[in-house]
Design a protein around this motif. Structure first.
Motif, PDB file in Angstrom:
ATOM      1  N   ASP A 144     -19.585  37.652 -58.806  1.00 53.89           N
ATOM      2  CA  ASP A 144     -19.746  36.594 -58.595  1.00 53.89           C
ATOM      3  C   ASP A 144     -18.379  35.658 -59.085  1.00 53.89           C
ATOM      4  O   ASP A 144     -18.263  36.040 -60.045  1.00 53.89           O
ATOM      5  N   THR A 145     -18.019  34.938 -58.423  1.00 55.63           N
ATOM      6  CA  THR A 145     -16.861  33.916 -58.884  1.00 55.63           C
ATOM      7  C   THR A 145     -15.734  34.612 -59.575  1.00 55.63           C
ATOM      8  O   THR A 145     -15.280  34.238 -60.684  1.00 55.63           O
TER       9      THR A 145
ATOM     10  N   THR B  26     -21.380  31.633 -52.164  1.00 57.53           N
ATOM     11  CA  THR B  26     -22.068  32.838 -52.324  1.00 57.53           C
ATOM     12  C   THR B  26     -22.751  33.560 -51.113  1.00 57.53           C
ATOM     13  O   THR B  26     -22.500  34.735 -50.837  1.00 57.53           O
TER      14      THR B  26
ATOM     15  N   HIS C 135     -19.902  32.623 -63.069  1.00 53.52           N
ATOM     16  CA  HIS C 135     -20.188  31.429 -62.198  1.00 53.52           C
ATOM     17  C   HIS C 135     -20.953  30.381 -62.953  1.00 53.52           C
ATOM     18  O   HIS C 135     -20.732  28.998 -62.788  1.00 53.52           O
TER      19      HIS C 135
ATOM     20  N   ASP D  82     -17.556  37.969 -54.488  1.00 52.63           N
ATOM     21  CA  ASP D  82     -17.705  37.303 -53.263  1.00 52.63           C
ATOM     22  C   ASP D  82     -16.834  36.159 -53.044  1.00 52.63           C
ATOM     23  O   ASP D  82     -16.286  35.905 -52.023  1.00 52.63           O
ATOM     24  N   HIS D  83     -15.988  35.506 -53.998  1.00 51.99           N
ATOM     25  CA  HIS D  83     -15.096  34.562 -53.914  1.00 51.99           C
ATOM     26  C   HIS D  83     -14.501  34.451 -55.262  1.00 51.99           C
ATOM     27  O   HIS D  83     -15.169  34.874 -56.212  1.00 51.99           O
TER      28      HIS D  83
ATOM     29  N   GLU E 122     -24.011  24.620 -56.397  1.00 50.43           N
ATOM     30  CA  GLU E 122     -24.695  25.719 -56.080  1.00 50.43           C
ATOM     31  C   GLU E 122     -25.683  26.089 -57.405  1.00 50.43           C
ATOM     32  O   GLU E 122     -26.314  26.917 -57.708  1.00 50.43           O
TER      33      GLU E 122
HETATM   34 ZN   LIG Z   1     -20.621  33.051 -55.632  1.00 57.60          ZN
END
Ligand SMILES: [Zn+2]
Length: 475
Positions: free
Chosen positions: A48-49, A88, A225, A287-288, A475
């Motif tokens: 993630d992130t 996400t 994240h 994811d990003h 988030e």
């Molecule tokens: Zn994410």
């Protein structure tokens, strides 16, 4: 046969070609033919992130990711991989379906355009489950959970709720120093649904040990994240991250990546120790990314390079070693890549295409689609810069990138990535023909016709649960 020499799977723009190739693939011994008595396993890791340029193998100089760098050296590194979103659940739904957000239907964190994957949409887990794989998912946070339908098709879905814990350190938190106060969580004794890399890796390895045959294992890591998943001190100290020190945000981010990398290394070692590595397709992506201050924004949810450009590393038995692919690839390309390597049929009409044909340079250039429906997402943070409070649609090619602002087209942006990879100089007025071509691609995608009706009950219910959990707009 050598999987790298296989012809590409169908393009959705050419049904004739698809039919011809379909016939051809049926005549060829499937990739499965050289997989022995049982198909290869698949290990999908999503970080993630994690922006690509913070990994050592993507040129970062801080030795954040030795295990991922070793994987890149032993497999294929895709230099220019692009996500469909900076959120996400939206991006994960693309990874798991091979579809852009308008077609898989998870478009916002919550709001009217929808944030739940339809049960009828074919997913990687369903396809591999039907092919005989045991399917297990180990996610580390609510935004990657069953709430968004990301569990569809998995036999075993561990959403992390049992392991959820705060990992705080008075010397170092909160990491970002914005949005949420640590005291708020602690005073109210809310435990967010999220776990650290050590906890999720333990669960993932324990499940793997129970399996005999081929598996699809998805492991999602959340550490970079969240402000309340602080890594152990030795990782913070390695990057000289101090609460009041210089470059605090970037250094804690590096420490997070390093901690996550350490545990991804443990997971890969578990595959090696059990003799599974030579029977497993390994894919690592994100994811990003994360803003970290670029374009004056610390987080994700918008569509610049630092949010959308993700790492993508792949290794499979008999595949290339130490190869770097410069072409643009997309997160929607993962599913058809996996099905091609396994000799399975991909669902028809995907937005993604297998990347295998890019390895022998026979692939056609691709265009990536991304979106951020910030004015329709009741979860979009109030702190978002004013010009990004819009419906943002993005088309990316290897050399050009358009960010179209639907509600304020005068804010739309075009970047010449050859001259300006950091996306700092808007050249829309100088190159209207490039902008028009990319805008036509966006219009053809169908994404800009957004449903903005009443909020449906599932969304209202979700909004209440989110607030009860203490989730705020980031988030
Ligand atoms: Zn994410």
């Amino acid at each position: 046969m050598d999987a790298t020499a296989m012809p590409m799977t169908r393009s959705r723009h050419s049904t004739l070609r698809a039919a011809l190739l379909g016939g051809l693939l049926a005549l060829l011994p499937a990739c499965g033919a050289d997989q022995g008595p049982e198909p290869w396993s698949v290990l999908l890791v999503t970080l993630d992130t994690t922006r690509a340029d913070r990994l050592g193998c993507y040129g970062y100089g801080q030795d954040t990711t030795p295990n991922l760098d070793a994987l890149a050296a032993d497999g294929v590194r895709f230099e220019f991989a692009v996500s469909t979103a900076g959120i996400t659940p939206v991006a994960h739904a693309s990874i798991l379906t091979g579809l852009n957000p308008p077609r898989h239907g998870v478009r916002v964190f919550h709001g009217a355009p929808g944030s739940y994957l339809d049960r009828t949409t074919p997913t990687l887990a369903r396809i591999l489950g039907e092919a005989g794989h045991a399917t297990g998912a180990f996610v580390s946070a609510y935004p990657a959970s069953e709430r968004f339908g990301l569990d569809h098709g998995f036999d075993h879905f561990d959403n992390g709720a049992k392991d959820s814990a705060l990992h705080t350190d008075p010397e170092f938190e909160p990491k970002l120093g914005v949005l949420r106060g640590a005291g708020d969580w602690q005073q109210r004794r809310w435990v967010p649904t999220q776990r650290r890399a050590d906890a999720v890796t333990d669960k993932a390895i324990a499940w793997l040990e129970e399996q005999d045959g081929p598996v699809l294992q998805w492991v999602h890591y959340f550490d970079p994240h969240d402000s309340f998943l602080v890594p152990p001190r030795k990782f913070l100290q390695r990057f000289e991250a101090r609460r009041d020190g210089p470059d605090r945000m970037a250094r804690v981010y590096d420490a997070d990546l390093n901690f996550m990398d350490h545990h991804v290394g443990r997971l890969l070692e578990a595959y090696r120790e059990r003799g599974r590595m030579e029977r497993t397709i390994v894919l690592v992506t994100a994811d990003h990314g994360q803003g970290l201050g670029d374009h004056d924004w610390e987080q994700h949810r918008i569509l610049y390079r630092e949010q959308l450009q993700i790492p993508l590393l792949a290794r499979w038995p008999g595949g290339p070693r130490g190869r770097v692919v410069p072409d643009l690839v997309r997160n929607t390309d993962l599913l058809p890549t996996i099905t091609q390597l396994l000799g399975l049929e991909a669902p028809r009409g995907l937005d993604g295409q297998s990347v295998v044909d890019l390895l022998d340079a026979s692939g056609e250039p691709r265009v990536a689609y991304a979106e951020a429906l910030n004015t329709l997402d009741s979860h979009a943070p109030g702190a978002l810069p004013e010009r990004h409070k819009d419906l943002l649609f993005c088309a990316v090619e290897r050399d050009w990138k358009l960010i179209h602002h639907v509600e304020h087209p005068e804010n739309s942006e075009l970047y010449d990535l050859r001259e300006d990879p950091g996306e700092l100089v808007n050249v829309l007025d100088e190159h209207p023909e490039e902008a028009a071509r990319l805008l036509a691609f966006l219009e053809e995608s169908g994404g800009m016709a957004v449903r903005t009706g009443e909020v449906d009950p599932i969304e209202e219910e979700a909004a209440r649960k989110l607030e009860a959990l203490g989730y705020s707009g980031d988030e």
